[in-house]
Design a protein around this motif. Structure first.
Motif, PDB file in Angstrom:
ATOM      1  N   PHE A 183       9.164 101.014 -18.130  1.00 23.48           N
ATOM      2  CA  PHE A 183       8.061 101.745 -18.756  1.00 23.48           C
ATOM      3  C   PHE A 183       6.925 100.798 -19.139  1.00 23.48           C
ATOM      4  O   PHE A 183       5.739 101.131 -19.002  1.00 23.48           O
ATOM      5  N   ALA A 184       7.277  99.607 -19.632  1.00 21.34           N
ATOM      6  CA  ALA A 184       6.257  98.624 -19.999  1.00 21.34           C
ATOM      7  C   ALA A 184       5.477  98.177 -18.766  1.00 21.34           C
ATOM      8  O   ALA A 184       4.244  98.060 -18.794  1.00 21.34           O
ATOM      9  N   ALA A 185       6.185  97.936 -17.666  1.00 20.17           N
ATOM     10  CA  ALA A 185       5.511  97.547 -16.427  1.00 20.17           C
ATOM     11  C   ALA A 185       4.624  98.684 -15.916  1.00 20.17           C
ATOM     12  O   ALA A 185       3.500  98.446 -15.442  1.00 20.17           O
ATOM     13  N   ASP A 186       5.105  99.910 -16.015  1.00 22.73           N
ATOM     14  CA  ASP A 186       4.329 101.093 -15.632  1.00 22.73           C
ATOM     15  C   ASP A 186       2.989 101.104 -16.361  1.00 22.73           C
ATOM     16  O   ASP A 186       1.918 101.265 -15.750  1.00 22.73           O
ATOM     17  N   ALA A 187       3.017 100.926 -17.672  1.00 26.71           N
ATOM     18  CA  ALA A 187       1.776 100.967 -18.459  1.00 26.71           C
ATOM     19  C   ALA A 187       0.872  99.798 -18.130  1.00 26.71           C
ATOM     20  O   ALA A 187      -0.355  99.946 -18.047  1.00 26.71           O
TER      21      ALA A 187
END
Length: 561
Positions: free
Chosen positions: A77-81
């Motif tokens: 999720f952090a990489a997505d953002a």
């Protein structure tokens, strides 16, 4: 005659010397991090594991910044953002088997939202592949098969010489329209073995462009220019393509009202005279769009949320511009144009004729008045005040990240994002636990602005471990947790469907005390003090938690008369 593809870049004497005498102590993991750096990466996310240690050891010898989270799904999720905020491919380093599989829900969200994530996973040693030895820790019969139905492309590596090319190909795939997550896997022994391959000094992975077919945009331009009541639905593809200014220019040229989908929040100015805002889950808005004689749908597949739960039945001609070929005309017959939103909008701007329609702003005002009247009749003052307090507290240029929670459902329709690429939610795949780890990734991407995360107490429990990450890296994220004692939206769904709810009530921790145990400031607020408390925490550097005990209600189903 010399053609571009005949040109070969010749190494300098210094490059030749460096290639012939690579520094000692490098392994396959060094080839991974060197390739990433050569492609322009500066930051990687992930979680170490036994088979992936070669990659993580190589980080020590690189200039890449490593941000480690506590759960692989949260790292995803952090990489997505990070990918959404920067527009760059966000590297995500994972270990084999359980570690890799734990990231699947995050990669599904990245795929649904077209976020460029470059996941690189280890694999069991090559001796265990292709029917060889069995019984390795973390072993899967076919690990890549677990990801093929989720990610945009899969790239397998079996030798060190394949590493740079595989990562370059994956990088290019992630950033070609439509953006999306990609998967690379490399066996443990390939990562660990010493390498004599020269240091990777650069990369050439410019994404492919996806221009529209000119004969199709010519037809589309004629339809729009001669329409009596044109309208536009703008989806997430407009945001991903950084095409908001071109959308506004086209809407003003055509005098066409614009509604944005949940994924397209901020793609069109909220208070513009032609803005229908985001009330797409509303029967009045649905009727307005159905009445358009020419409807331009750009960057949206018109899925469940964007079609008012498939109740939308257009009566006019539909033009759909979509970079994801599988979504083109998948829900409604249309003049389908497979293209990047930015390039397609530019082509239309060059070919449409200006329309005069003094009635368009008045029709927009009348529609928004009907929406406001319908909501006002439902006695939802608390919900509207809470959302308004969040908007007032959040700086206009700060991004916000929303979990699957009642306040987020409100925000899809009623929240002014104040600009493109500012509001993000898990509405693509709809998994819980997105908001806080995604907000952490955004804070890494741009530390100059405070970031807001919004969760319910159910979704918050997915992400509690990342309070440690926020504290460790000093990330400027304020986490608003709306605590209603359980899975509030599911409680409402079950009560409406079955008369009572099952499995929706939760025992929760004291979120304020829990945050403080991580060294993160926490404050308990009320609807009356929310704006002040939230603004104060957003103005304070570093992570913080704001707890709002409140039972919010959804507005009534909006597709029924």
């Amino acid at each position: 005659m010399t053609h571009d593809h005949d040109l070969v870049l010749r190494p300098t004497p210094a490059q030749t010397e460096a290639a012939l005498n690579p520094p000692p102590g490098r392994n396959g993991g060094d080839l991974v991090v060197e390739t990433l750096a050569g492609l322009g990466a500066t930051t990687v996310f992930g979680l170490p594991g036994q088979h992936a240690l070669g990659m993580f050891d190589a980080l020590r010898r690189s200039d890449l910044r490593y941000v480690g989270l506590r759960v692989e799904n949260n790292a995803g999720f952090a990489a997505d953002a990070y990918g959404r905020i920067t527009g760059e491919a966000a590297p995500l380093l994972l270990s084999t088997g359980p570690g890799a599989l734990t990231s699947l829900a995050a990669l599904q969200e990245a795929a649904a939202a077209s976020a460029p994530v470059l996941a690189i996973s280890s694999q069991v040693p090559t001796a265990g592949l292709g029917g060889g030895r069995h019984g390795y820790l973390h072993e899967l019969p076919d690990q890549a098969a677990s990801f093929r139905g989720v990610v945009k492309s899969v790239h397998t590596v079996r030798t060190q010489s394949q590493i740079p090319s595989a990562i370059e190909a994956a990088w290019k795939s992630a950033l070609s329209a439509p953006h999306g997550p990609v998967w690379v896997e490399i066996p443990q022994d390939v990562l660990l073995a010493e390498t004599a391959i020269p240091v990777v000094t650069g990369g050439d992975a410019f994404p492919d462009e996806l221009p529209p077919r000119p004969e199709l945009t010519a037809v589309a331009a004629d339809l729009l220019s001669t329409a009596a009541r044109p309208a536009i639905i703008a989806g997430g593809g407009v945001v991903r393509a950084d095409a908001s200014k071109k959308l506004r220019q086209l809407a003003e040229t055509l005098q066409a009202p614009v509604v944005t989908t949940p994924g397209g929040k901020g793609a069109f100015p909220w208070t513009h005279p032609l803005s229908l805002q985001s009330w797409i889950e509303d029967r009045h808005t649905t009727g307005f769009l159905e009445d358009a004689d020419v409807l331009l749908v750009i960057g949206s597949g018109l899925g469940e949320l964007s079609s008012n739960y498939h109740t939308f039945k257009p009566r006019g001609r539909v033009i759909q511009i979509e970079a994801d070929l599988g979504k083109l005309e998948s829900n409604h017959p249309a003049l389908g144009i497979h293209a990047d939103a930015r390039l397609a909008l530019q082509a239309l701007l060059e070919t449409v004729s200006e329309r005069e329609d003094p009635t368009a702003p008045e029709r927009v005002r009348a529609l928004l008045a009907k929406v406001a009247e319908r909501i006002a009749a439902q006695e939802l003052t608390l919900e509207q005040e809470v959302l308004a307090s969040v908007r007032k507290a959040l700086p206009a240029d700060s991004p916000s990240f929303w979990d699957m929670t009642i306040l987020a459902y409100w925000a899809w329709s009623a929240f002014d994002a104040k600009g493109p690429n500012h509001m993000h939610s898990a509405q693509g795949a709809g998994g819980l636990g997105y908001a806080f780890p995604a907000a952490l990734g955004a804070a890494v991407a741009d530390p100059t602005r405070p970031v807001l995360a919004v969760s319910g107490d159910g979704g918050a429990l997915y992400s509690i471990a990342e309070l440690a990450t926020a504290r460790q890296f000093g990330l400027d994220v304020t986490w608003l947790i709306v605590d209603d004692g359980g899975y509030g939206i599911l409680r409402d769904y079950m009560t409406d469907a079955f008369g009572e709810a099952t499995a929706t009530e939760l025992t929760r921790p004291d979120y304020v005390a829990l945050a403080e145990s991580f060294g993160v400031p926490g404050v308990r607020t009320t609807p009356g003090t929310l704006e002040q408390d939230l603004a104060r925490q957003l103005a304070s550097p570093g992570p913080s938690v704001v707890l709002l005990p409140a039972a919010l209600r959804m507005f009534a189903p909006t597709h029924l008369d």
